[in-house]
Scaffold this motif. Structure first.
Motif, mmCIF file in Angstrom:
data_model
loop_
_atom_site.group_PDB
_atom_site.id
_atom_site.type_symbol
_atom_site.label_atom_id
_atom_site.label_comp_id
_atom_site.label_asym_id
_atom_site.label_seq_id
_atom_site.Cartn_x
_atom_site.Cartn_y
_atom_site.Cartn_z
ATOM 1 N N LEU A 122 -3.478 -1.385 0.131
ATOM 2 C CA LEU A 122 -2.550 -2.244 0.888
ATOM 3 C C LEU A 122 -3.026 -3.687 1.071
ATOM 4 O O LEU A 122 -2.250 -4.612 0.863
ATOM 5 C CB LEU A 122 -2.191 -1.592 2.230
ATOM 6 C CG LEU A 122 -1.178 -0.444 2.092
ATOM 7 C CD1 LEU A 122 -1.133 0.399 3.376
ATOM 8 C CD2 LEU A 122 0.215 -0.970 1.761
ATOM 9 N N PRO A 123 -4.319 -3.916 1.432
ATOM 10 C CA PRO A 123 -4.748 -5.312 1.586
ATOM 11 C C PRO A 123 -4.685 -6.106 0.281
ATOM 12 O O PRO A 123 -4.630 -7.334 0.306
ATOM 13 C CB PRO A 123 -6.204 -5.191 2.059
ATOM 14 C CG PRO A 123 -6.368 -3.787 2.515
ATOM 15 C CD PRO A 123 -5.366 -2.960 1.775
ATOM 16 N N ARG A 124 -4.718 -5.396 -0.840
ATOM 17 C CA ARG A 124 -4.633 -6.101 -2.118
ATOM 18 C C ARG A 124 -3.186 -6.357 -2.500
ATOM 19 O O ARG A 124 -2.922 -7.097 -3.434
ATOM 20 C CB ARG A 124 -5.361 -5.317 -3.212
ATOM 21 C CG ARG A 124 -6.819 -5.088 -2.819
ATOM 22 C CD ARG A 124 -7.615 -4.466 -3.912
ATOM 23 N NE ARG A 124 -7.853 -5.416 -4.994
ATOM 24 C CZ ARG A 124 -8.836 -5.297 -5.862
ATOM 25 N NH1 ARG A 124 -9.648 -4.275 -5.803
ATOM 26 N NH2 ARG A 124 -8.994 -6.197 -6.809
ATOM 27 N N ILE A 125 -2.265 -5.737 -1.798
ATOM 28 C CA ILE A 125 -0.835 -5.955 -2.069
ATOM 29 C C ILE A 125 -0.270 -7.036 -1.160
ATOM 30 O O ILE A 125 0.432 -7.935 -1.609
ATOM 31 C CB ILE A 125 -0.038 -4.644 -1.892
ATOM 32 C CG1 ILE A 125 -0.520 -3.583 -2.886
ATOM 33 C CG2 ILE A 125 1.465 -4.911 -2.052
ATOM 34 C CD1 ILE A 125 0.066 -2.204 -2.627
ATOM 35 N N ALA A 126 -0.585 -6.947 0.133
ATOM 36 C CA ALA A 126 0.013 -7.885 1.099
ATOM 37 C C ALA A 126 -1.054 -8.467 2.008
ATOM 38 O O ALA A 126 -1.907 -7.751 2.528
ATOM 39 C CB ALA A 126 1.071 -7.167 1.945
#
Ligand code: ADP
Ligand code: MG
Length: 257
Positions: A76-80
């Motif tokens: 998730l942190p790498r997406i948003a």
């Protein structure tokens, strides 16, 4: 790229509870720039914090790039990534720019930090000389550029922008908005931009949702906003409140249309 369905968030319990978000739904396509507007306290930041994984206590469905936010998936942190309103509060005062930008790489086991930090600084219009500065050696606009660079370190597909310019002088606001437009054009990043100012959203977004007291009261495209033809009286009032500002920023905005 972003899907929010019937999202509800409350703070506290019983009679004293604040129902900050009450059944909000919206969808944002890949590469789109979507605005979330509404006056202070309408629940905008709360929606963003849920999407950024910063609020665990919510009901409904929220997904980015098809990944359920509730899963707390490591991707998730790498997406948003989120950029906050106050660049004075969002950078650690005792950490250099280099440390602020390297940290996300270290957490995710990505090497080659030095070159990536210098590239990220260049991408936000800051030279290599900024790498070893401390936040108190930067202007507000430079700090927000660093915060944006940090958000970009993991090459996210989505930027969640919470009033990214409202703490800055009007001339600096336009610079930061232009930077965000350029980044979007160059990388195809999906933007979710929160603002209490409809003029900013009119310059930056394709579509928007208007929030009032935790509800989405209206969703429209920016053409409708520019015709000053919103359906809801609440939206028209927000539009009026944004007018004076509109002229000042519009004069300084670059058009990528
Ligand atoms: P906006 O960003 O539109 O100004 P927020 O999402 O910050 O609105 O806040 C919506 C409502 O939720 C407000 O009434 C606010 O006081 C309340 N709220 C937000 N965060 C918290 C919190 N951590 N604890 C208690 N109440 C909160
Ligand atoms: Mg807010």
């Amino acid at each position: 790229m972003i899907s929010v369905r019937d999202l509800s968030v409350s703070f506290g319990r019983g009679a004293g509870a604040t129902h900050a978000v009450r059944g909000v739904s919206f969808e944002v396509a890949e590469g789109e720039s979507f605005g979330l507007v509404g006056e202070s306290g309408s629940g905008k930041s709360t929606v963003l914090r849920v999407l950024a994984g910063l609020n665990r206590d919510w009901a409904g469905r929220a997904a980015v790039a098809g990944v359920d936010v509730a899963s707390r998936d490591r991707r998730l942190p790498r997406i948003a990534q989120m950029v906050f309103q106050d660049p004075y509060a969002s950078l650690h005062p005792r950490h250099t720019v280099d440390r602020a930008l390297s940290e996300p790489l270290a957490i995710h086991g990505i090497g080659d930090a030095g070159a990536r930090v210098e590239r990220a600084l260049a991408d936000v219009g800051l030279g290599p000389a900024f790498r070893f500065r401390y936040p108190n050696q930067l202007s507000g606009g430079q700090r927000q550029r660093v915060a944006i660079a940090r958000a970009l370190m993991l090459e996210p597909r989505v930027l969640l922008l919470d009033e990214p310019t409202s703490a800055l002088d009007v001339s600096v606001q336009a610079e930061i908005l232009n930077l965000l437009k350029r980044l979007r054009a160059a990388r195809g990043i999906t933007l979710l931009l929160v603002s209490h100012n409809l003029a900013v959203v009119g310059h930056m977004c394709d579509r928007l949702a208007v929030m009032n007291r935790g509800l989405v009261v209206e969703e429209m495209d920016v053409a409708t906003l520019r015709r000053a033809a919103p359906r809801e009286a609440y939206t028209r009032q927000l539009l009026l409140a944004s007018r004076g500002y509109d002229r000042a920023v519009a004069a300084a905005m670059v058009s990528f249309d």
